[in-house]
Structure formats: structure tokens, C-alpha cells
Design an enzyme around this catalytic site. Structure first.
Site, PDB file in Angstrom:
ATOM      1  N   GLY A 240       0.810  -1.216   0.000  1.00  0.00           N
ATOM      2  CA  GLY A 240       0.000   0.000   0.000  1.00  0.00           C
ATOM      3  C   GLY A 240       0.843   1.265   0.000  1.00  0.00           C
ATOM      4  N   ASP A 264       9.111  -8.085  -0.152  1.00  0.00           N
ATOM      5  CA  ASP A 264      10.328  -7.257  -0.129  1.00  0.00           C
ATOM      6  C   ASP A 264      10.560  -6.742   1.291  1.00  0.00           C
ATOM      7  OD1 ASP A 264      12.630  -6.082  -1.044  1.00  0.00           O
ATOM      8  OD2 ASP A 264      11.665  -4.459  -2.134  1.00  0.00           O
TER       9      ASP A 264
HETATM   10  C1  LIG Z   1      15.326  -3.713  -1.251  1.00  0.00           C
HETATM   11  C2  LIG Z   1      15.071  -2.834  -2.425  1.00  0.00           C
HETATM   12  O1  LIG Z   1      15.935  -2.648  -3.263  1.00  0.00           O
HETATM   13  N1  LIG Z   1      13.868  -2.300  -2.498  1.00  0.00           N
HETATM   14  C3  LIG Z   1      13.400  -1.350  -3.494  1.00  0.00           C
HETATM   15  C4  LIG Z   1      14.068   0.002  -3.285  1.00  0.00           C
HETATM   16  O2  LIG Z   1      15.437  -0.107  -3.612  1.00  0.00           O
HETATM   17  C5  LIG Z   1      13.430   1.092  -4.154  1.00  0.00           C
HETATM   18  O3  LIG Z   1      13.971   2.340  -3.802  1.00  0.00           O
HETATM   19  C6  LIG Z   1      11.919   1.105  -3.894  1.00  0.00           C
HETATM   20  C7  LIG Z   1      11.129   2.165  -4.657  1.00  0.00           C
HETATM   21  O4  LIG Z   1      11.435   2.206  -5.995  1.00  0.00           O
HETATM   22  P1  LIG Z   1      10.803   3.391  -6.897  1.00  0.00           P
HETATM   23  O5  LIG Z   1      11.225   4.667  -6.247  1.00  0.00           O
HETATM   24  O6  LIG Z   1      11.411   3.179  -8.243  1.00  0.00           O
HETATM   25  O7  LIG Z   1       9.328   3.202  -6.876  1.00  0.00           O
HETATM   26  O8  LIG Z   1      11.405  -0.179  -4.194  1.00  0.00           O
HETATM   27  C8  LIG Z   1      11.905  -1.200  -3.321  1.00  0.00           C
HETATM   28  O9  LIG Z   1      11.646  -0.860  -1.989  1.00  0.00           O
END
Ligand SMILES: CC(=O)N[C@@H]1[C@@H](O)[C@H](O)[C@@H](COP(=O)(O)O)O[C@@H]1O
Length: 371
Positions: A240, A264
Site C-alpha cells: 500500500g 520485499d
Molecule cells: C530492497 C530494495 O531494493 N527495495 C526497493 C528500493 O530499492 C526502491 O527504492 C523502492 C522504490 O522504488 P521506486 O522509487 O522506483 O518506486 O522499491 C523497493 O523498496
């Protein structure tokens, strides 16, 4: 043992029935009227959940390489309906990953815990630009020899590896590694053509779709368009916070049975708000939202598959489809569907009884009730 008078989830649908279990395996599916050892009282009887992307919980992280942490994690997962998990490591140096591989190789499931079904290497073969919460100094060009060394150190338990295919050597890596385990595209700037080439080379999955990749643009469809066109399975973090409910509904309509809900989750899952660590970097959890300290960069979740199942049903995804996305879809994505992820004769008797409000009533692993 027979679990009877249940609403059994078989082949993506519910049917009134009973399930017989012997020596840890499902031996028959029969009518609800069978005389039974366990009366489910009409509850949902579903396969145990399979989380193919979890880094940790309860202040423990698979990347720590700490043997005493793994039973804690295994019990935490079982308590949230997850009967099999892939121990997921972060972008770290080989000298840190190798002992983590040894620890996971040597893990023995506690009698009241979930099974480690293998390893997901999330990195180090990722893109700098889309590293998100992965440490820049530990990134490594795609390297099949390094993969082989890590896989060997794990006793050949790597079932999933995430790679950025646009990095030098990315496609060769996919060709070399995809016969060994599922290769996923993630933490990537790949455009549509590069992603299509990666899927043609043997990749078959996308790591946390939407997160850590370019968005779906109508002239630059990127990994999301390529995953759709290639029939890849795709992970979705449904806490969410990572993805708007509308984007989850859209992904559900686009990807159907290819949708794989993942947690995750990080070591802060199941813990109070406060400062924590992830892959060598400080993170902070506030109101259950984990970010790299001092930034807005999301750093994984504090959720779990049971909470996410409840979330997506509240977002409007049909229960049957949501269950598929936490059971048979993840099992298929990592080539374990011959053993786990569904209620069928000869599959492992990893089962859950869920109440009508989707809270957990009972958990069975290999036919033994552990919760
Ligand atoms: C353990 C891991 O790597 N988790 C990823 C993170 O690295 C990333 O910053 C986030 C948002 O990604 P976004 O900003 O591209 O939506 O997604 C996940 O949490």
C-alpha cells in the site's frame, strides 16, 4: 490425516471438500462429507504462501550471514502464512555474500517454522541509476562466474537472480544463467527493446514491477511493456506504500496469473518504528514506511504476504486471483510448482486454514500443524 468440511482452493477456485495428507504429502482431495480428523468448519483451506522476495524481519536479515537469525525468520514467516520463502540478499561484496550463502545452505528448518526454498540474489548485478536502496559501491557488472561462485557457496540453492540487462555483459549473463535458475529483470533502466532482448535471451520474470525501473510510457513501454509482451511473471509489492492501489488493479488486469505478490520485507518488519540497517546503509522506519535515512527513497517494506493479501482484496482484487498471486504464481515463477504452491495430489502438504476475514487460523508444513 484428513482436514474436512473446508472451502478448498483447487485450480484457482474454491470447492467444498476435504484434503487427505500422509507422510507430508497431499494424497487425495475428496468431498466435504468425508469423516475427518480436523473439522475446518467451512474455513478456507489454501496452499501455504510462497514469498520469493524477502530480505528479513524481526531485526534479522539474510544478508547478515548469522545462523541464529534464520530460525527467527522462519518462524516469523510461518506466523504470517508463508510456508516457503526465498532468502533474498542485497547488493553486497562477494566477501559478504559468500558467508551469507553458507549460512543459508546450512539452515535447518525448525519444527515450527517455514521452509527456505532457496535464494534470491537481488544484486549485485544492478544499475547505478535505478539502484534505489541498494549500495552504489557494491554494484557489479553482470558476471556469470561470480554468480556460479555464489551459487556453489549456497549448495546450488539460488532459484532467482535479478539483473539489469542493459549493463555490459547483461545478455550473456542471462544466456549463461537462465538454464540454472530464473532470471529476473530489475533495478534497471532498460528500454523496451533491451528488455525484449533480455526475455528472448532467457529471462522470465520482473523484480518488483514499477519500482526500480522506468514507468510505462506510451512511446517508451520499457520493462513493463516487454514483460507483458513476453509473458513474463512479475513481482508486485502490495504494502500500500510502494504502488498505488489503482496501479495494482491495472497490473492485475494486465498480468493475471503471472502476477506474483512479494513482501520485499526488511529487518524492520515485525519491529517498532526506528533506525535500522539494510545492505550496509542506514534506514529509518516511520509509521511502517522504511526509507534510506535522510531521504525519501523507499527501502523495501515492513509487510508480509498475509497483510498484502488482505490489502489487495480490500483494493478490489478477487480473492481467488490474490491467492494465486501468493501461492501457485510465485511457485511457478521459480520452477518449484511441482512441489509447492497448490493443493493437488502429490504436492507437499503446506496448507493454511484462513478465517472468512482472511486472518490465519492454522498453518501446516509438510502435513504437521505448526500454528
Ligand atoms: C530492497 C530494495 O531494493 N527495495 C526497493 C528500493 O530499492 C526502491 O527504492 C523502492 C522504490 O522504488 P521506486 O522509487 O522506483 O518506486 O522499491 C523497493 O523498496
Amino acid at each position: 490425516m484428513i482436514i474436512g468440511n473446508a472451502n478448498v482452493f483447487v485450480d484457482g477456485k474454491f470447492q467444498k471438500g476435504s484434503v487427505a495428507v500422509e507422510n507430508g504429502v497431499i494424497t487425495a482431495i475428496g468431498p466435504a462429507s468425508w469423516s475427518c480428523d480436523v473439522d475446518a468448519e467451512g474455513r478456507y483451506l489454501v496452499p501455504g504462501f510462497v514469498d520469493v522476495h524477502t530480505h528479513g524481519a524481526m531485526n534479522e536479515d539474510f544478508s547478515d550471514g548469522k545462523p541464529e537469525g534464520l530460525p527467527t525468520l522462519s518462524r516469523y514467516f510461518a506466523a504470517h502464512g508463508v510456508t516457503s520463502f526465498l532468502a533474498t540478499t542485497m547488493t553486497l561484496k562477494e566477501e559478504v555474500l559468500t558467508p551469507a550463502m553458507h549460512t543459508i545452505r546450512d539452515f535447518v528448518r525448525p519444527a515450527d517454522g517455514a521452509k527456505c526454498a532457496g535464494i534470491h540474489l537481488e544484486g549485485p548485478f544492478l544499475s547505478y541509476a535505478k539502484r534505489g536502496a541498494q549500495a552504489a559501491e557494491n554494484l557489479h557488472k553482470p558476471d556469470a562466474d561470480l554468480f556460479r561462485r555464489l551459487n556453489e557457496a549456497s549448495g546450488n540453492q539460488v532459484r532467482l537472480v535479478t539483473v539489469a540487462p542493459e549493463e555490459e555483459g547483461g545478455l550473456d549473463f542471462i544466456r549463461a544463467v537462465s538454464p540454472v535458475c530464473t532470471v529476473s529483470i530489475g533495478h534497471t533502466t532498460a528500454d523496451y527493446d533491451t528488455a525484449m532482448a533480455a526475455y528472448a535471451a532467457g529471462a522470465s520474470h520482473a523484480t518488483h514491477l514499477f519500482n526500480g525501473m522506468p514507468p510505462l510510457h506510451h512511446r517508451e513501454p520499457g520493462v513493463i511493456g516487454a514483460a507483458f509482451d513476453s509473458g513474463a511473471t512479475v513481482e508486485l509489492i502490495c504494502d500500500g506504500l510502494h504502488i498505488h492501489p489503482s496501479a495494482i488493479r491495472t497490473a492485475h488486469r494486465l498480468f493475471g496469473e503471472k502476477l506474483v505478490i512479494i513482501s520485499d520485507s526488511l529487518r524492520c518488519a515485525g519491529m517498532p518504528d526506528g533506525p535500522y540497517e539494510l545492505g550496509g546503509q542506514p534506514i529509518e522506519m516511520k509509521n511502517g514506511k522504511a526509507t534510506l535515512q535522510g531521504t525519501d527513497t523507499l527501502a523495501g517494506s515492513s509487510s508480509n504476504l498475509l497483510a498484502e493479501l488482505q490489502n489487495v482484496v480490500a483494493f478490489g482484487i478477487p480473492l481467488e486471483d490474490a491467492l494465486t498471486a501468493v501461492t501457485s504464481a510465485p511457485a511457478k515463477a521459480v520452477r518449484l510448482d511441482g512441489e509447492i504452491g497448490s493443493i493437488a495430489v502429490d504436492k507437499r502438504a503446506d496448507l493454511l486454514l484462513l478465517n472468512p476475514d482472511l486472518t490465519l487460523h492454522a498453518v501446516y508444513v509438510d502435513g504437521e500443524q505448526i500454528i
